[in-house]
Enzyme design. Structure first.
Site, short mmCIF file in Angstrom:
data_model
loop_
_atom_site.label_atom_id
_atom_site.label_comp_id
_atom_site.label_asym_id
_atom_site.label_seq_id
_atom_site.Cartn_x
_atom_site.Cartn_y
_atom_site.Cartn_z
CG ASP A 1 -37.43 19.98 -20.12
OD1 ASP A 1 -37.95 18.87 -20.27
OD2 ASP A 1 -37.93 20.85 -19.39
C1 BGC Z 1 -40.73 18.98 -18.59
C2 BGC Z 1 -39.79 18.21 -17.69
C3 BGC Z 1 -40.09 16.74 -17.79
C4 BGC Z 1 -39.99 16.31 -19.22
C5 BGC Z 1 -40.23 14.83 -19.41
C6 BGC Z 1 -40.78 18.41 -19.98
O1 BGC Z 1 -41.80 18.99 -20.75
O2 BGC Z 1 -40.33 20.33 -18.62
O3 BGC Z 1 -39.91 18.68 -16.38
O4 BGC Z 1 -39.23 16.02 -16.96
O5 BGC Z 1 -40.94 17.03 -19.98
O6 BGC Z 1 -41.53 14.49 -19.21
#
Ligand code: BGC
Length: 746
Positions: free
Chosen positions: A288
């Site tokens: 993530d």
């Molecule tokens: C989120 C994810 C997301 C990623 C990219 C993160 O902060 O937890 O769900 O896909 O950002 O935007």
């Protein structure tokens, strides 16, 4: 020397050509082509494939301190994927830079296409309330069609985290509290995004996220620690991930949380033992946003280099925005601290997907300006968004047939801070707002009420509703109206990532606006818009009708009006329990029996209850009304005993006993009353959507086998223990109409 260099670069070019020439259709050849390419790659180029960066314009997490020389890094083959670059023109331009790199390995473009790309569908929790797997699959398909044409190869969806705490803002992105329903929806979304097979230009890779247990963040606070038993993990939090994998999910994303003290991003138990080991996952895991780097503040890694070593060892293949792999992986391999085989394995997984997508045939095949224009403007997409939104709205209460609104009434007053909202209807996680194209609720009511009906509007207050200065005008507008509709709830910014709320009531004084209308004798029909279950006890007790519309998307206003006027008979059912009070959280229908259950809410002395309120929720999992009624009768089972390899079919008659056509979502629950570990009082084991004309009836059946009766025991074995099982069929978890018992004999 020069000759050598020329010869070497000619060989490289030849191999690159062979690799790049692999056809998407030529699945069998992909492993060989991946190996051929891998042999040509320097360690730095391999690390580059594991490095993912965001576009600078549109970021979806905290900006990394280290800004980079993006263009030269792309040209040097030091970046394998980018997120947040979108649009056929931009993706094409960025890809063209990557194609100047030595081995011409195309970039992967990833994006959070969560509930639609340009045509916005209801937030995922709302869509889940439809329990309509075809509609959900279709919504994902449409999103894929639009996004892929604008150069996107990969969506960071579906989010399949189980959510049992409505304070957590991200329940908005999931499918609710239940593993069975969540698994079916996970499969539908993966099928929708990916189509039959990766490689078609209208499909995008799906991501099952966030692996794992992120939904159980302590106290509903985003990014917070998680502690849970392995049994709960296996039984409730992992099944939707397994279902997504079995449906073919190309990638997984790990999560920000710790699980029993280990950050999920650094968890070999989750990523190696379970995902890539026991489950045999062949795709790749993306971290993530900065979750590798965050193992440092977690207190699990000493510095970014240590974090990189721990993450790759644990099975995180691609680094999103931590710059940990780019900054340290090559040195770690050089110093013998990380085995290059781990890097090779991760790179192999990433390259395989690039081949499967056909990007080595044509790196620009997704960036198609003409297709993009057609796809994002397809009126069929908006029609689907409208139908799905109407299917997602839950009629929580409807006393005395307050709804539908009769056509031809003289006047309707539409009140409330969300009555004229446009942007809020689109919901929380979208990449591009087209608020100007959204029909707000007042206008949608005006359009459907017809010219003979006078429609007036007064907001009463804004969404924060700090004061009651506008209440008098709202009451005045309502005073002489035949019907009053009050639209209250959350703004689009109040749910989603980092949007946890400690108080999940209606914001500010919105509840008092309802009271003011009621005091004036104009009790409204209430429409609630929100990305999570809210607590609204005064409204729940005193309103005659409540429609929970979630954040319904581009066509939300029209869809609410469709339901209010009865053009659509509501059929949605809650995918998540609505508490009476936030003190009851976490709350789920899957309660365990205690040794001291409450049998009478007035008598909780030495019982497992509250002295100040019942244990029961305000609205239970599976609850939802419509404009007709259904009778359930004559349940039969094919036989009442079953062997381990056998099957039982349960059937009953469902009849539409009302005056209009309707859709019932019938639900099958099971209880294992005595087992070697205590089992929940109810577990959803099946559901069906049945459409019936008034006066008509139909036989409905469910088939159960050993798996329907099985669970993970203390040794985490999937067992079905002989004995009696209770089967319950009904219209909601708290509205069971038929019961029977069966026995597993061996
Ligand atoms: C989120 C994810 C997301 C990623 C990219 C993160 O902060 O937890 O769900 O896909 O950002 O935007």
């Amino acid at each position: 020397m020069t000759r050598n260099l020329i010869a070497r670069s000619a060989a490289t070019a030849l191999l690159a050509l062979i690799a790049n020439g692999a056809s998407a259709a030529d699945g069998a050849a992909i492993p060989q082509r991946v190996e051929a390419l891998l042999r040509q790659m320097t360690l730095e180029e391999k690390v580059g494939q594991l490095h993912q960066l965001s576009d600078k314009e549109f970021i979806t997490g905290p900006e990394s301190a280290e800004r980079r020389n993006l263009e030269s890094d792309l040209r040097a083959g030091k970046v394998g994927s980018m997120l947040n670059v979108k649009g056929a023109a931009d993706t094409r331009a960025v890809q063209a830079i990557a194609m100047q790199s030595r081995l011409k390995i195309p970039l992967l473009f990833g994006l959070d296409v969560i509930h639609g790309y340009e045509t916005i569908f209801p937030v995922p929790l709302g869509e889940a309330a439809s329990w309509d797997l075809e509609a959900i699959e279709q919504a994902a398909r449409i999103a894929a069609r639009e996004a892929s044409a604008s150069g996107i190869h990969w969506t960071f969806a579906p989010m399949v985290d189980i959510g049992r705490d409505p304070r957590w803002g991200r329940v908005m992105e999931g499918a609710g509290e239940d593993a069975f329903l969540g698994s079916r929806i996970a499969e539908a979304r993966v099928r929708g995004f990916q189509g039959a097979k990766l490689g078609g230009t209208s499909s995008v890779m799906a991501t099952a996220k966030h692996f794992a247990a992120y939904g159980a963040a302590t106290a509903g606070r985003d990014y917070n620690a998680v502690d849970m038993s392995d049994q709960l993990l296996y039984e409730t939090y992992l099944p939707p991930f397994k279902a997504a994998l079995d449906a073919g999910a190309a990638t997984f994303m790990n999560s920000f949380n710790t699980l029993n003290g280990v950050p999920a991003t650094g968890s070999a138990f989750l990523q190696r033992d379970i995902l890539k080991g026991a489950w045999g996952f062949k795709g790749f895991v993306v971290s993530d946003w900065n979750s590798i780097g965050e193992m440092v503040p977690h207190g699990y890694a000493a510095d970014l280099s240590d974090a990189a070593a721990k993450a790759i060892t644990a099975g995180s293949d691609m680094d999103m925005e931590s710059n940990a792999y780019a900054g340290s992986l090559a040195q770690l391999v050089g110093a013998g601290k990380v085995d290059v085989k781990l890097v090779d394995d991760a790179v192999r997984r990433v390259l395989t997907k690039k081949f499967e997508l056909g990007l080595f045939d044509d790196p620009y095949r997704f960036s198609d300006a003409q297709r993009e224009k057609q796809a994002v403007n397809d009126p069929a997409h908006r029609a689907a968004a409208r139908a799905t939104a109407a299917k997602s709205m839950v009629l929580l209460k409807n006393d005395d047939g307050a709804l539908p609104i009769k056509r031809g009434v003289k006047s309707i007053a539409v009140i409330g801070p969300l009555a004229d909202a446009r942007r809020d209807l689109e919901g929380g996680w979208i990449v591009k707002s087209h608020a100007e194209r959204v029909v707000n609720l007042v206008d949608a009511i005006r359009a459907q009420a017809g010219s003979g009906t006078r429609v007036s509007f007064a907001a009463g207050c804004d969404i924060a509703c700090a004061g009651d200065g506008g209440f008098a005008a709202a009451v005045a507008a309502a005073r002489d109206a035949d019907v009053v509709v009050l639209a209250v709830g959350e703004s689009w910014e109040m749910s989603g990532e980092a949007k946890s709320r400690a108080d999940i009531g209606l914001p500010g004084r919105q509840g008092q606006l309802f009271e003011a209308l009621k005091a004036a004798g104009r009790t409204p029909v209430v429409v609630i818009l929100a990305g999570r279950p809210l607590v609204f006890e005064n409204v729940a007790e005193q309103a005659k009708a409540i429609l929970y519309a979630w954040l319904p998307g581009s066509e939300g206003g029209n869809a609410i009006a469709d339901v209010l006027f009865g053009a659509v008979n509501p059929s949605a059912k809650l995918p998540m329990t609505f508490p009476r009070h936030q003190g009851q959280i976490p709350i789920t229908y899957q309660q365990y029996q205690t040794g001291r259950p409450v049998t009478d809410p007035r008598d909780v002395l030495y019982k497992s209850g509250y002295i100040d309120m019942p244990n029961t929720p305000r609205y239970a999992f599976g609850h939802g009304l419509g404009y007709t009624t259904f009778a359930y009768r004559d349940m039969k089972v094919s036989q009442d005993t079953m062997k381990a390899d056998g099957k039982i079919t349960l059937s009953f008659t469902l009849a539409n006993t009302g005056a209009v056509a309707g859709t019932e979502i019938v639900q099958l629950y099971l209880r294992d009353p005595v087992a070697s570990t205590v089992r929940p009082l109810q577990e959803l084991k099946g559901f069906q959507k049945v459409v019936l004309a008034p006066g008509k009836q139909q036989q409905v059946s469910f088939t159960l086998n050993r798996d329907s009766l099985a669970y993970f025991n203390r040794k985490l074995q999937w067992v079905a223990e002989p004995g009696r099982f209770e089967l319950m069929v009904g219209a909601a978890s708290n509205d069971i109409r038929l019961r029977t018992n069966i026995e597993l004999t061996d």
